[in-house]
Design a protein around this motif. Structure first.
Motif, PDB file in Angstrom:
ATOM      1  N   THR A  32       0.833  -1.201   0.000  1.00 54.46           N
ATOM      2  CA  THR A  32       0.000   0.000   0.000  1.00 54.46           C
ATOM      3  C   THR A  32       0.867   1.250   0.000  1.00 54.46           C
ATOM      4  OG1 THR A  32      -1.724  -1.194   1.223  1.00 54.46           O
ATOM      5  CG2 THR A  32      -1.860   1.210   1.185  1.00 54.46           C
ATOM      6  N   ARG A  33       1.915   1.276   0.824  1.00 52.21           N
ATOM      7  CA  ARG A  33       2.812   2.433   0.855  1.00 52.21           C
ATOM      8  C   ARG A  33       3.475   2.650  -0.499  1.00 52.21           C
ATOM      9  NH1 ARG A  33       4.108   0.300   6.063  1.00 52.21           N
ATOM     10  NH2 ARG A  33       5.941  -0.758   5.206  1.00 52.21           N
ATOM     11  N   ARG A  36       0.913   4.233  -2.847  1.00 57.01           N
ATOM     12  CA  ARG A  36       0.701   5.633  -2.479  1.00 57.01           C
ATOM     13  C   ARG A  36       1.874   6.500  -2.910  1.00 57.01           C
ATOM     14  NH1 ARG A  36      -1.236   6.922   3.420  1.00 57.01           N
ATOM     15  NH2 ARG A  36      -1.345   8.953   2.366  1.00 57.01           N
ATOM     16  N   ASP A  40       1.686   9.681  -5.421  1.00 50.48           N
ATOM     17  CA  ASP A  40       2.231  11.002  -5.110  1.00 50.48           C
ATOM     18  C   ASP A  40       3.252  11.444  -6.159  1.00 50.48           C
ATOM     19  OD1 ASP A  40       0.702  11.285  -2.834  1.00 50.48           O
ATOM     20  OD2 ASP A  40       2.248  10.488  -1.484  1.00 50.48           O
ATOM     21  N   ALA A  82      -8.287  11.980   1.270  1.00 50.40           N
ATOM     22  CA  ALA A  82      -8.131  10.737   2.029  1.00 50.40           C
ATOM     23  C   ALA A  82      -9.495  10.417   2.619  1.00 50.40           C
ATOM     24  CB  ALA A  82      -7.093  10.889   3.132  1.00 50.40           C
ATOM     25  N   TRP A 106      -7.114   6.958  -1.249  1.00 50.00           N
ATOM     26  CA  TRP A 106      -6.409   8.213  -1.472  1.00 50.00           C
ATOM     27  C   TRP A 106      -6.582   8.605  -2.926  1.00 50.00           C
ATOM     28  CZ3 TRP A 106      -4.572   3.870   0.899  1.00 50.00           C
ATOM     29  CH2 TRP A 106      -4.382   3.944   2.278  1.00 50.00           C
TER      30      TRP A 106
END
Length: 285
Positions: A32-33, A36, A40, A82, A106
């Motif tokens: 997930t990180r 994300r 970004d 979010a 997100w």
């Protein structure tokens, strides 16, 4: 077999399960990180930082009324979102096998993209973890059991990317400044209660039909052909989203409840019903 040995084996099995559950959850968090971070990295500055009602001139009448209902002239546009959901997900392709889910999502409207991270309770103690995303022009669908055993893992452009960009456009009711023409959406008149919206990102272009209720709020969103996964294949299928329970969040009116359904020839198949439990916005300066 000796009772103490049975107890020992049961404890060992429970320990192995607990370790696997913890390891799977941590591994999924890392995925997930990573998604994300990719979301970004693909972000760009908004085309216009403030809502300007002068830009509404020439738009279809229901679209103009919608923007004047849910936005304020001069307010900043949304740069990031979010949100958190809870609800039920239908695990059956043709029937009704509803399971509870929780999720977080997100969204980055510039460049269009989102990451949805869902947890579905498919069996007692056995969660399915799902990533559904549109990042950097690619569609992503990754589903696992316990965060370890993959049951679906798709990533790419074409029909998958188009389907995920359709989801982004349909869900812009939750971040409505992204529907403004200044943010890239082109509107075409249909009648006094509906209009089509088109969004292009790179080589992917999608069009949805938006209908508006008597309060000038988005009621439904439809696609004539959105990619549906059937037996491991993507099948173009008519698709519908419904929204209701509008309230003010972040200075905008957004729906807190919704559902989505496939519309195959054999009849409507609702597969997601959810409620927004929390939503936070990042606005342009």
């Amino acid at each position: 077999m000796w009772p103490w040995l049975l107890s020992l084996l049961a404890l060992a099995a429970m320990a192995i399960y607990a370790v696997g559950l913890t390891y799977g959850a941590e591994r999924w968090k890392a995925h997930t990180r990573e998604l994300r971070s990719q979301l970004d990295s693909a972000r760009t500055p908004p085309r216009q930082q403030r809502v300007d009602f002068r830009d509404l001139e020439g738009l279809p009448s229901p679209v103009q009324r919608y923007f004047r209902t849910v936005l304020r002239d001069g307010q900043p546009v949304v740069r990031g979102v979010a949100m958190r959901h809870e609800g039920r997900f239908n695990m059956s392709e043709s029937g009704a096998r509803w399971k509870p889910f929780t999720s977080e999502q997100w969204v980055a409207p510039h460049r269009p993209g989102f990451v949805w991270n869902g947890r579905v309770a498919v069996l007692p103690g056995v969660p399915a973890r799902v990533h559904d995303a549109y990042v950097g022009g690619e569609g992503i669908l990754h589903a696992t059991l316990l965060g370890l055993v993959s049951v679906a893992d798709e990533r790419g452009d074409g029909a998958l990317a188009a389907g995920e960009l359709m989801r982004y456009l349909a869900e812009a009711t939750w971040y409505p400044t992204a529907l403004l023409p200044s943010q890239g959406v082109t509107w075409a008149a249909v009648d006094d209660r509906s209009a089509s919206g088109t969004l292009t990102d790179g080589g992917t272009s999608v069009t949805l039909l938006f209908t508006f209720d008597e309060r000038d709020l988005i009621d439904t969103v439809r696609a004539e052909a959105r990619g549906r996964m059937v037996g491991g294949e993507i099948v173009p299928t008519r698709w519908l989203g419904r929204y209701w329970n509008y309230e003010e969040r972040g200075g905008m009116r957004v729906p807190l409840d919704g559902e989505v359904a496939w519309l195959p020839p054999e009849g409507e198949q609702t597969y997601w019903r959810g409620h927004i439990t929390g939503i936070d916005y990042e606005f342009a300066p």
